[in-house]
Write a protein that holds these residues in place. Sequence first.
Motif, PDB file in Angstrom:
ATOM      1  N   THR A  86     -74.791  65.016 -37.518  1.00 17.62           N
ATOM      2  CA  THR A  86     -75.159  66.171 -38.336  1.00 17.62           C
ATOM      3  C   THR A  86     -75.923  67.185 -37.488  1.00 17.62           C
ATOM      4  OG1 THR A  86     -77.270  65.224 -38.988  1.00 17.62           O
ATOM      5  CG2 THR A  86     -75.356  64.685 -40.375  1.00 17.62           C
ATOM      6  N   LEU A  87     -76.089  68.360 -37.993  1.00 18.51           N
ATOM      7  CA  LEU A  87     -76.809  69.411 -37.285  1.00 18.51           C
ATOM      8  C   LEU A  87     -78.258  68.996 -37.030  1.00 18.51           C
ATOM      9  CD1 LEU A  87     -76.914  72.254 -36.115  1.00 18.51           C
ATOM     10  CD2 LEU A  87     -77.500  73.088 -38.400  1.00 18.51           C
ATOM     11  N   THR A  88     -78.884  68.367 -38.000  1.00 12.04           N
ATOM     12  CA  THR A  88     -80.267  67.912 -37.829  1.00 12.04           C
ATOM     13  C   THR A  88     -80.367  66.870 -36.718  1.00 12.04           C
ATOM     14  OG1 THR A  88     -80.606  68.272 -40.196  1.00 12.04           O
ATOM     15  CG2 THR A  88     -82.268  66.962 -39.038  1.00 12.04           C
ATOM     16  N   SER A  89     -79.451  65.922 -36.711  1.00 16.22           N
ATOM     17  CA  SER A  89     -79.452  64.898 -35.658  1.00 16.22           C
ATOM     18  C   SER A  89     -79.217  65.526 -34.295  1.00 16.22           C
ATOM     19  CB  SER A  89     -78.379  63.852 -35.931  1.00 16.22           C
ATOM     20  OG  SER A  89     -78.607  63.209 -37.150  1.00 16.22           O
ATOM     21  N   PHE A  90     -78.332  66.504 -34.240  1.00 17.03           N
ATOM     22  CA  PHE A  90     -78.051  67.197 -32.986  1.00 17.03           C
ATOM     23  C   PHE A  90     -79.295  67.913 -32.471  1.00 17.03           C
ATOM     24  CE2 PHE A  90     -76.700  71.094 -30.755  1.00 17.03           C
ATOM     25  CZ  PHE A  90     -76.099  70.491 -29.654  1.00 17.03           C
ATOM     26  N   LEU A  91     -80.050  68.557 -33.361  1.00 15.73           N
ATOM     27  CA  LEU A  91     -81.267  69.249 -32.965  1.00 15.73           C
ATOM     28  C   LEU A  91     -82.347  68.274 -32.478  1.00 15.73           C
ATOM     29  CD1 LEU A  91     -81.480  72.041 -35.686  1.00 15.73           C
ATOM     30  CD2 LEU A  91     -80.792  72.254 -33.289  1.00 15.73           C
ATOM     31  N   VAL A  92     -82.428  67.105 -33.108  1.00 15.62           N
ATOM     32  CA  VAL A  92     -83.393  66.094 -32.669  1.00 15.62           C
ATOM     33  C   VAL A  92     -83.030  65.606 -31.263  1.00 15.62           C
ATOM     34  CG1 VAL A  92     -84.223  63.737 -33.081  1.00 15.62           C
ATOM     35  CG2 VAL A  92     -84.087  65.369 -34.975  1.00 15.62           C
ATOM     36  N   VAL A  93     -81.752  65.315 -31.035  1.00 13.84           N
ATOM     37  CA  VAL A  93     -81.297  64.875 -29.712  1.00 13.84           C
ATOM     38  C   VAL A  93     -81.552  65.974 -28.684  1.00 13.84           C
ATOM     39  CG1 VAL A  93     -79.239  64.282 -28.352  1.00 13.84           C
ATOM     40  CG2 VAL A  93     -79.618  63.215 -30.577  1.00 13.84           C
TER      41      VAL A  93
END
Length: 127
Positions: A10-17
């Motif tokens: 997801t976009l949120t997971s991508f931003l965390v990574v």
Amino acid sequence: MNRRQQRGITLTSFLVVLAVLGFAAFIAMKLFPMYQEYYAVRSAMKGLSGEPGVGDMDPAKIQDLFFRRLYINYSENVKPADVKFERIDNGWQMRVNYEVRRDLVGNLDVVGKFDTTQDLTRQGSAE
């Protein structure tokens, strides 16, 4: 009704990574110059060990040659007080012990302590 199941991040997971990778890159950029300078110190010491007759030289002369080599590599953290010489059977043992402190974030610092030795023999051969 048959729904297709979506896969991927997801976009949120991508931003965390992306944030974790960015922080790791930031830390690496702070540490790289410290280790680059350490390898320049090691290289200068190994170069000195290959000098003919270095074991018979005066420690002040050896220290001068060492700092000339470091000057070429833009070393700024090693001071003359950090360099010590001890007499060994066939020459000198040179020890460089220094500390580097860099700002990290806010009031946090990263500290690197470096300690290395090199035998400087009369024959000028590396250890």
